[in-house]
Write an enzyme that holds these catalytic residues in place. Structure first.
Site, PDB file in Angstrom:
ATOM      1  N   THR A  32      -3.393   0.023  -4.226  1.00  0.00           N
ATOM      2  CA  THR A  32      -3.961   1.292  -4.535  1.00  0.00           C
ATOM      3  C   THR A  32      -2.716   2.290  -4.230  1.00  0.00           C
ATOM      4  O   THR A  32      -2.171   2.038  -3.187  1.00  0.00           O
ATOM      5  CB  THR A  32      -5.225   1.368  -4.007  1.00  0.00           C
ATOM      6  N   GLY A  33      -2.421   3.278  -4.850  1.00  0.00           N
ATOM      7  CA  GLY A  33      -1.641   4.216  -4.311  1.00  0.00           C
ATOM      8  C   GLY A  33      -0.664   4.608  -5.415  1.00  0.00           C
ATOM      9  O   GLY A  33      -0.529   4.006  -6.681  1.00  0.00           O
ATOM     10  N   THR A  35       2.433   3.988  -5.289  1.00  0.00           N
ATOM     11  CA  THR A  35       3.648   2.908  -5.815  1.00  0.00           C
ATOM     12  C   THR A  35       2.817   1.769  -6.827  1.00  0.00           C
ATOM     13  O   THR A  35       3.348   1.293  -7.635  1.00  0.00           O
ATOM     14  CB  THR A  35       4.222   2.377  -4.621  1.00  0.00           C
ATOM     15  N   GLY A  90       1.165  -1.340  -2.054  1.00  0.00           N
ATOM     16  CA  GLY A  90       2.245  -0.523  -1.144  1.00  0.00           C
ATOM     17  C   GLY A  90       1.570  -0.496   0.189  1.00  0.00           C
ATOM     18  O   GLY A  90       0.717  -1.167   0.723  1.00  0.00           O
ATOM     19  N   ALA A  91       2.239   0.348   0.947  1.00  0.00           N
ATOM     20  CA  ALA A  91       1.900   0.655   2.482  1.00  0.00           C
ATOM     21  C   ALA A  91       2.413   1.834   2.830  1.00  0.00           C
ATOM     22  O   ALA A  91       3.002   2.617   2.271  1.00  0.00           O
ATOM     23  CB  ALA A  91       2.732  -0.525   3.332  1.00  0.00           C
ATOM     24  N   LYS A 102      -1.864   0.659   6.427  1.00  0.00           N
ATOM     25  CA  LYS A 102      -2.185   1.092   5.232  1.00  0.00           C
ATOM     26  C   LYS A 102      -3.532   1.978   5.391  1.00  0.00           C
ATOM     27  O   LYS A 102      -4.184   2.097   6.254  1.00  0.00           O
ATOM     28  CB  LYS A 102      -2.551  -0.262   4.316  1.00  0.00           C
ATOM     29  N   GLY A 103      -3.998   2.622   3.931  1.00  0.00           N
ATOM     30  CA  GLY A 103      -5.158   3.112   3.872  1.00  0.00           C
ATOM     31  C   GLY A 103      -5.026   4.752   3.889  1.00  0.00           C
ATOM     32  O   GLY A 103      -5.950   5.448   3.905  1.00  0.00           O
ATOM     33  N   GLY A 104      -3.692   5.324   3.700  1.00  0.00           N
ATOM     34  CA  GLY A 104      -3.498   6.710   3.174  1.00  0.00           C
ATOM     35  C   GLY A 104      -4.202   6.982   1.978  1.00  0.00           C
ATOM     36  O   GLY A 104      -4.402   8.110   1.719  1.00  0.00           O
ATOM     37  N   GLU A 111      -8.705  -3.338   0.109  1.00  0.00           N
ATOM     38  CA  GLU A 111      -7.257  -3.874   0.220  1.00  0.00           C
ATOM     39  C   GLU A 111      -7.243  -4.846   1.090  1.00  0.00           C
ATOM     40  O   GLU A 111      -6.583  -5.969   0.686  1.00  0.00           O
ATOM     41  CB  GLU A 111      -6.137  -2.586   0.435  1.00  0.00           C
TER      42      GLU A 111
HETATM   43  C1  5RP Z   1      -3.968   3.244  -0.187  1.00  0.00           C
HETATM   44  C2  5RP Z   1      -2.846   2.388   0.589  1.00  0.00           C
HETATM   45  C3  5RP Z   1      -1.562   2.638  -0.092  1.00  0.00           C
HETATM   46  O1  5RP Z   1      -0.811   1.363  -0.188  1.00  0.00           O
HETATM   47  C4  5RP Z   1      -0.555   3.558   0.806  1.00  0.00           C
HETATM   48  O2  5RP Z   1      -1.232   4.682   1.151  1.00  0.00           O
HETATM   49  C5  5RP Z   1       0.732   3.650   0.124  1.00  0.00           C
HETATM   50  O3  5RP Z   1       0.852   4.531  -0.797  1.00  0.00           O
HETATM   51  P1  5RP Z   1       1.749   5.262  -2.060  1.00  0.00           P
HETATM   52  O4  5RP Z   1       2.171   4.047  -2.550  1.00  0.00           O
HETATM   53  O5  5RP Z   1       0.830   6.116  -2.464  1.00  0.00           O
HETATM   54  O6  5RP Z   1       2.789   5.800  -0.698  1.00  0.00           O
HETATM   55  O7  5RP Z   1      -3.004   1.812   1.519  1.00  0.00           O
HETATM   56  O8  5RP Z   1      -4.918   2.762   0.844  1.00  0.00           O
END
Ligand code: 5RP
Length: 227
Positions: A32-33, A35, A90-91, A102-104, A111
């Site tokens: 998710t996210g 990327t 992603g991370a 993770k978890g943004g 995940e």
């Molecule tokens: C979502 C996540 C994403 O992998 C993480 O926040 C990175 O997001 P992005 O690819 O938008 O930078 O852990 O819960």
């Protein structure tokens, strides 16, 4: 290159990784996210060779389905004795051992579940996410809503500054507390310790089950790092 261009280039590299390493007709885990979204758009080009996808969030499920990629229920996959050889996600931060925060995007629990089932976790990041020590990014913790205050008190005792993420309810109907200022010297130990707090669903440290492969995009191309 802009950050989006870096994300796009690592997403394309992950698509090539899947084309090379995923057995024909096998199941792919999808994160998710932003990327991961670029990855979904890229992997749609090779959807014929994917037997189905397991999504780590509702947003990812919708995007996969919009591309005509079949989304499978994780329980059915396991009940049918099928494997999920690769999970791409992603991370928010990743260190040299491929432990992550993770978890943004508030999808950390699903995940972590998908990552637990996957044979290989392929993390896709731009170089801004690689850090010497995890913790500058506030650590997301998913909590049962009625336990919010007591979990926040316990997190403060660990030395962090817990802040409720306002206006966010996870796909599981829970709240997110972001913990600022934690000193993460032992990521595995802290992951376990926070998960012991009653009312915590899970936290965004992915150290006990980190990534196996990191694809890291920079101006100079995409580098592969192994755990
Ligand atoms: C979502 C996540 C994403 O992998 C993480 O926040 C990175 O997001 P992005 O690819 O938008 O930078 O852990 O819960």
């Amino acid at each position: 290159m802009t950050q989006d261009e870096l994300k796009q280039s690592v997403a394309q590299a992950a698509c090539e990784y899947v084309a090379t390493h995923l057995p024909n007709g096998a199941i792919l885990g999808v994160g998710t996210g932003s990327t991961a979204n670029f990855f979904i758009d890229a992997v749609a080009q090779i959807k014929e060779r994917i037997g189905g996808a397991v999504a780590s969030s509702e947003a990812t499920r919708l995007r996969l389905e919009a591309h005509g990629i079949r989304v499978l229920d994780l329980n059915s996959v396991i009940d049918e004795g099928r494997d999920m050889p690769i999970y791409v996600d992603g991370a928010d931060e990743v260190d040299a051992n491929l432990a992550m925060i993770k978890g943004g995007g508030a999808a950390l629990t699903r995940e972590k579940i998908v990552a637990a089932v996957a044979g290989r976790f392929v993390c896709v990041c731009d170089q801004s996410k690689l850090v010497a020590q995890l913790g500058r990014f506030p650590l997301p913790v998913e909590v049962i809503p009625m336990a919010r205050a007591q979990v926040a008190r316990a997190l403060a005792k660990l030395g962090g500054e817990p802040r409720l993420r306002t206006g966010v309810i996870t796909d599981n109907g829970n709240a997110i507390i972001d913990v600022h200022g934690l000193a993460i010297t032992d990521a595995r130990q802290l992951e376990i310790e926070i998960n012991q707090i009653t009312g915590v669903v899970t936290n965004g440290l992915f150290a006990c089950r980190g990534a196996d492969v990191l694809l890291l995009a920079s101006e100079h191309g995409v580098k592969t790092m192994l755990a």
